[in-house]
Write a protein that holds these residues in place. Structure first.
Motif, short mmCIF file in Angstrom:
data_model
loop_
_atom_site.label_atom_id
_atom_site.label_comp_id
_atom_site.label_asym_id
_atom_site.label_seq_id
_atom_site.Cartn_x
_atom_site.Cartn_y
_atom_site.Cartn_z
N GLY A 25 0.81 -1.22 0.00
CA GLY A 25 0.00 0.00 0.00
C GLY A 25 0.84 1.26 0.00
O GLY A 25 0.43 2.28 -0.55
N ARG A 26 2.01 1.19 0.58
CA ARG A 26 2.90 2.36 0.62
C ARG A 26 3.84 2.41 -0.57
O ARG A 26 4.21 3.48 -1.02
CB ARG A 26 3.71 2.34 1.91
CG ARG A 26 2.86 2.59 3.14
CD ARG A 26 3.66 2.59 4.41
NE ARG A 26 4.60 3.70 4.43
CZ ARG A 26 5.62 3.76 5.26
NH1 ARG A 26 5.84 2.79 6.11
NH2 ARG A 26 6.43 4.79 5.23
N VAL A 72 -3.10 -3.06 -5.44
CA VAL A 72 -2.92 -1.62 -5.25
C VAL A 72 -2.78 -0.92 -6.61
O VAL A 72 -3.41 0.10 -6.86
CB VAL A 72 -1.70 -1.31 -4.35
CG1 VAL A 72 -1.42 0.18 -4.31
CG2 VAL A 72 -1.94 -1.84 -2.94
N ARG A 75 -6.10 -0.71 -8.37
CA ARG A 75 -6.97 0.34 -7.81
C ARG A 75 -6.56 1.72 -8.32
O ARG A 75 -7.34 2.66 -8.30
CB ARG A 75 -6.95 0.30 -6.29
CG ARG A 75 -7.75 -0.85 -5.71
CD ARG A 75 -8.03 -0.68 -4.24
NE ARG A 75 -6.86 -0.50 -3.41
CZ ARG A 75 -6.19 -1.48 -2.81
NH1 ARG A 75 -6.55 -2.74 -2.97
NH2 ARG A 75 -5.14 -1.22 -2.06
#
Length: 183
Positions: A25-26, A72, A75
């Motif tokens: 996510g990062r 991720v 998205r």
């Protein structure tokens, strides 16, 4: 080894010099952002920036990383890089699967953990078609990828190897190099 020695070894070692499924996510947005600093992308890519996330078959950690990064990046499909949308797909590594992905228009190959012994072969296949390689471990960039995106001391870090990038035909802007540790 005593418990105290184990604790001391842990405290002295760097926190993390690789990415994993929990850091996707990062770090996945960092991977996407790097593409905006690569000057040849508009001429290399088709109508979509195709990102292939390679994982080691039979390696649960590697598969989880690939799934997390692909999720991720998918998205982010509403986002664009240099005016082009992003499309990501996870692919289990084999020489034929990599060749098929590259022949099918891959613009970027992200290398998950578990493929350390395959990194030179991945880079060789990618260089032949000017495909950017991004490793998720520092070792990947030291071996053969152009870039590694990792967490070090809890912070995202970009490591760029200019020799590997030149071999892939990549041209990074000076802005990216200022943000990177350059090898």
């Amino acid at each position: 080894m005593t418990a105290l020695a184990l604790v001391c070894a842990f405290l002295v070692a760097p926190f993390a010099v690789r990415a994993d499924a929990t850091s996707a996510g990062r770090l996945a947005p960092v991977v996407a952002r790097i593409l905006s600093y690569e000057r040849t992308l508009p001429t290399r890519a088709g109508p979509v920036v195709d990102i292939v996330v390679l994982f080691a078959n039979g390696n649960g950690q590697s598969q989880a990383e690939a799934r997390a990064y692909t999720d991720v990046l998918s998205r982010m499909s509403g986002s664009t890089v240099q005016g082009l949308p992003i499309r990501a797909v996870a692919v289990g590594f084999s020489t034929s699967a990599l060749q098929t992905a590259i022949a099918g228009g891959a613009d970027v190959v992200v290398v998950c953990s578990g493929l350390e012994t395959q990194v030179p072969a991945i880079a060789q296949a990618s260089r032949a078609r000017q495909v950017l390689t991004v490793g998720l471990m520092r070792d990947h960039v030291q071996q053969a990828t152009s870039i590694a995106v990792v967490l070090e001391d809890g912070r995202p870090k970009i490591v760029t190897h200019l020799g590997h990038a030149r071999a892939e035909g990549m041209q990074f802007s000076s802005q990216l190099l200022r943000l990177s540790e350059v090898l």
